[in-house]
Design a protein around this motif. Sequence first.
Motif, PDB file in Angstrom:
ATOM      1  N   UNK A  51      36.490  44.036  46.651  1.00  0.00           N
ATOM      2  CA  UNK A  51      37.249  42.817  46.338  1.00  0.00           C
ATOM      3  C   UNK A  51      36.641  42.139  45.119  1.00  0.00           C
ATOM      4  N   UNK A  52      35.314  42.013  45.101  1.00  0.00           N
ATOM      5  CA  UNK A  52      34.644  41.411  43.955  1.00  0.00           C
ATOM      6  C   UNK A  52      34.856  42.218  42.685  1.00  0.00           C
ATOM      7  N   UNK A  53      34.806  43.540  42.816  1.00  0.00           N
ATOM      8  CA  UNK A  53      35.049  44.408  41.653  1.00  0.00           C
ATOM      9  C   UNK A  53      36.458  44.196  41.116  1.00  0.00           C
ATOM     10  N   UNK A  54      37.424  44.192  42.019  1.00  0.00           N
ATOM     11  CA  UNK A  54      38.811  44.039  41.593  1.00  0.00           C
ATOM     12  C   UNK A  54      39.041  42.673  40.960  1.00  0.00           C
ATOM     13  N   UNK A  55      38.512  41.635  41.577  1.00  0.00           N
ATOM     14  CA  UNK A  55      38.669  40.298  41.013  1.00  0.00           C
ATOM     15  C   UNK A  55      38.024  40.222  39.626  1.00  0.00           C
ATOM     16  N   UNK A  56      36.846  40.815  39.496  1.00  0.00           N
ATOM     17  CA  UNK A  56      36.168  40.826  38.195  1.00  0.00           C
ATOM     18  C   UNK A  56      36.958  41.587  37.160  1.00  0.00           C
ATOM     19  N   UNK A  57      37.515  42.720  37.571  1.00  0.00           N
ATOM     20  CA  UNK A  57      38.329  43.527  36.654  1.00  0.00           C
ATOM     21  C   UNK A  57      39.552  42.739  36.196  1.00  0.00           C
TER      22      UNK A  57
END
Length: 170
Positions: A53-59
């Motif tokens: 989730x954090x990766x996707x939000x950051x992306x």
Amino acid sequence: MREISKACKIELSQLYQYISSKDDILYLYYMRIYELIGEYIRSLLYFDEEDPVGQLKGYVRSMLECVEDHEREFLTMYTESRHLEHESLIDVLSLEHNSVTYLEAFIRKGKEKGIFKINDCTMTANFITHLLMTKPLRGWNFRKERSFGQFAESLIEFILDALGVEKDRR
């Protein structure tokens, strides 16, 4: 070519050593855009791989910042691709495919962990990539209602809803 030569203060004959056609100009333009995208994607390599989730939000945030910073360039990119010669178009579409594949890897990890509740990672990555271009293509419809930050947060929430991410994991 004359206008470019004049703007760059380079003799036309010298310019033709680097650029031989309008397709070359457009192709170089696309290469620069994908170079920018690559810079934003590489910045995400430091995100925690255990937190999809954090990766996707950051992306999504990083790509939206890239698009915001270069909105006119992205709009030009999407409206002028029809002018590329066949070989150049294939190269450009390959770069687009690579960026979608990168996003798809994030999504697949989240699906494997049971965080993203979707059926088709490839289709989802393509839809999200398309959503990232909402502002250059349809931004006129949002400018008065939302700041960039509000737009980004709304889009991130929309994407997380579409992925079936539970509220407590956001």
